[in-house]
Design a protein around this motif. Structure first.
Motif, PDB file in Angstrom:
ATOM      1  N   THR A  29       6.106  17.562 -24.483  1.00 44.51           N
ATOM      2  CA  THR A  29       6.832  16.481 -23.815  1.00 44.51           C
ATOM      3  C   THR A  29       8.315  16.562 -24.120  1.00 44.51           C
ATOM      4  O   THR A  29       9.171  16.443 -23.231  1.00 44.51           O
ATOM      5  N   ARG A  53      11.576   6.534 -28.786  1.00 51.66           N
ATOM      6  CA  ARG A  53      11.591   6.900 -27.363  1.00 51.66           C
ATOM      7  C   ARG A  53      10.275   7.529 -26.944  1.00 51.66           C
ATOM      8  O   ARG A  53       9.742   7.232 -25.875  1.00 51.66           O
ATOM      9  N   ARG A  55       7.375   6.967 -28.364  1.00 53.45           N
ATOM     10  CA  ARG A  55       6.341   5.935 -28.386  1.00 53.45           C
ATOM     11  C   ARG A  55       6.372   5.168 -27.071  1.00 53.45           C
ATOM     12  O   ARG A  55       5.324   4.818 -26.507  1.00 53.45           O
ATOM     13  N   GLU A  56       7.591   4.931 -26.550  1.00 47.59           N
ATOM     14  CA  GLU A  56       7.715   4.221 -25.286  1.00 47.59           C
ATOM     15  C   GLU A  56       7.122   5.050 -24.140  1.00 47.59           C
ATOM     16  O   GLU A  56       6.464   4.521 -23.246  1.00 47.59           O
ATOM     17  N   ILE A  57       7.376   6.397 -24.202  1.00 46.40           N
ATOM     18  CA  ILE A  57       6.856   7.272 -23.138  1.00 46.40           C
ATOM     19  C   ILE A  57       5.337   7.244 -23.128  1.00 46.40           C
ATOM     20  O   ILE A  57       4.693   7.068 -22.081  1.00 46.40           O
ATOM     21  N   TYR A  58       4.725   7.404 -24.279  1.00 49.44           N
ATOM     22  CA  TYR A  58       3.268   7.452 -24.348  1.00 49.44           C
ATOM     23  C   TYR A  58       2.651   6.077 -24.079  1.00 49.44           C
ATOM     24  O   TYR A  58       1.577   5.958 -23.489  1.00 49.44           O
ATOM     25  N   LYS A  59       3.355   4.993 -24.519  1.00 48.13           N
ATOM     26  CA  LYS A  59       2.837   3.653 -24.281  1.00 48.13           C
ATOM     27  C   LYS A  59       2.816   3.358 -22.798  1.00 48.13           C
ATOM     28  O   LYS A  59       1.890   2.717 -22.281  1.00 48.13           O
ATOM     29  N   SER A  60       3.842   3.876 -22.076  1.00 49.37           N
ATOM     30  CA  SER A  60       3.866   3.659 -20.630  1.00 49.37           C
ATOM     31  C   SER A  60       2.728   4.369 -19.936  1.00 49.37           C
ATOM     32  O   SER A  60       2.373   4.036 -18.815  1.00 49.37           O
ATOM     33  N   GLN A  61       2.171   5.390 -20.608  1.00 49.26           N
ATOM     34  CA  GLN A  61       1.038   6.138 -20.054  1.00 49.26           C
ATOM     35  C   GLN A  61      -0.296   5.611 -20.569  1.00 49.26           C
ATOM     36  O   GLN A  61      -1.352   6.188 -20.282  1.00 49.26           O
ATOM     37  N   GLY A  62      -0.244   4.508 -21.411  1.00 46.88           N
ATOM     38  CA  GLY A  62      -1.467   3.926 -21.937  1.00 46.88           C
ATOM     39  C   GLY A  62      -2.041   4.682 -23.107  1.00 46.88           C
ATOM     40  O   GLY A  62      -3.247   4.635 -23.344  1.00 46.88           O
ATOM     41  N   GLU A  64      -1.858   5.473 -27.193  1.00 45.93           N
ATOM     42  CA  GLU A  64      -1.360   5.036 -28.481  1.00 45.93           C
ATOM     43  C   GLU A  64      -1.235   6.269 -29.391  1.00 45.93           C
ATOM     44  O   GLU A  64      -2.206   6.993 -29.600  1.00 45.93           O
TER      45      GLU A  64
END
Length: 317
Positions: A29, A53, A55-62, A64
């Motif tokens: 990524t 940053r 964590r935000e990318i992966y959180k937006s993809q659901g 954790e």
């Protein structure tokens, strides 16, 4: 717990497979987000900001992702752990690449090979083969034909005369011709064969020399030599004929310019008295009573003259 056999052993914790795969995904990524890498890794607190940053990318993809996994990915990226570095070019790689792309260049290679083969064939049959045949013919002539024909012409000379001088000349020409053939000098060997052939022909020839006596043609002339304008040279115009009266060409050299030619008619240098005798004979009745003034028999190179002559000649008048 320590192994009772091995003693104290340091135990290394191995990350779970899921964490490793996740760390590799994190690296991928980051690698495919060039702007993110440039922006987040440029400051002093780069790891913390990059972690947030990501964590935000992966959180937006659901998804954790734990801090430990993010740290493993960031560390792996910096260490280029999962990066592929291609090996340098080598002959094996070049060979493999050529084989893999053979469909692209194979047609052109086959066409080029065909052109080369055709060109080689044309060159061989139009240049190489003729040269080889010519070289073989020259070698055959030098080693076989010339020695045989030289000896044959020499034998003709010996069979055609008993005079010492022609025989000596023939022996010299034979020796020179054979030496030239052994040395590979085709031109000189052929020249000696031609000279022997000419000598044999001159010996075999038999003819009479007579004064020309036909209406409208001179029988005798005189010339003023360029070297002495107060002198005169006198000539009888003669011709060589065989026993049936047919012209015979003989080798004659002009005393005026040194040119040698085979002719059947020439001017023979005689004293003034001979010139006057022929002139008065022809003026009396238009007929020369004794036109034959020389005989050249077979087997001899010399002409037997019945008039005084220096043997000099001219080819034109």
């Amino acid at each position: 717990m320590p192994d009772p056999v091995a003693g104290n052993t340091k135990v290394v914790a191995v990350p779970a497979l899921d964490e490793t795969m996740m760390a590799m995904d994190v690296v991928d990524t980051i690698r495919h987000a060039d702007r993110l890498v440039e922006r987040e890794l440029g400051g002093a607190e780069r790891q913390q900001r990059l972690r947030e940053r990501l964590r935000e990318i992966y959180k937006s993809q659901g998804i954790e992702v734990s801090d430990s996994v993010l740290d493993q990915g960031i560390t792996a990226l910096e260490e280029k752990r999962f990066a592929y570095t291609p090996k340098g070019e080598g002959w094996k790689r070049s060979l493999a690449t050529a084989w893999a792309t053979r469909s692209r260049w194979g047609r052109f290679a086959l066409a080029g090979l065909g052109v080369l083969l055709v060109g080689w064939g044309v060159f061989h049959f139009t240049v190489v083969a003729p040269r080889q045949r010519e070289a073989a013919a020259v070698a055959r002539e030098l080693n076989t034909e010339l020695p045989r024909t030289l000896r044959a012409e020499y034998d003709r000379v010996l069979a055609g005369t008993q005079d010492a001088q022609p025989r000596a000349d023939a022996a010299r020409l034979l020796a020179e011709g054979e030496a030239a053939a052994r040395a590979g000098n085709l031109t000189e060997a052929r020249a000696r064969r031609t000279a022997l052939n000419d000598l044999a022909a001159r010996l075999a020839a038999a003819y009479s020399v007579r004064i020309v006596n036909r209406p409208g043609e001179p029988s005798a002339i005189w010339r003023v030599p360029a070297s002495n304008p107060r002198a005169r040279n006198y000539y009888l115009i003669v011709e060589a004929v065989d026993r049936d009266g047919r012209p015979v060409e003989v080798q004659v050299t002009s005393e005026e310019d040194g040119i040698t030619a085979r002719v059947s008619r020439w001017g023979l240098h005689v004293p003034e008295a001979e010139f006057e005798r022929v002139r008065r004979d022809k003026l009396a009745n238009g007929i020369i009573e004794q036109p034959v003034i020389g005989e050249k028999p077979a087997g001899s190179l010399a002409t037997r003259w019945t008039v005084q002559t220096t043997g000099g000649a001219i080819l034109s008048w």
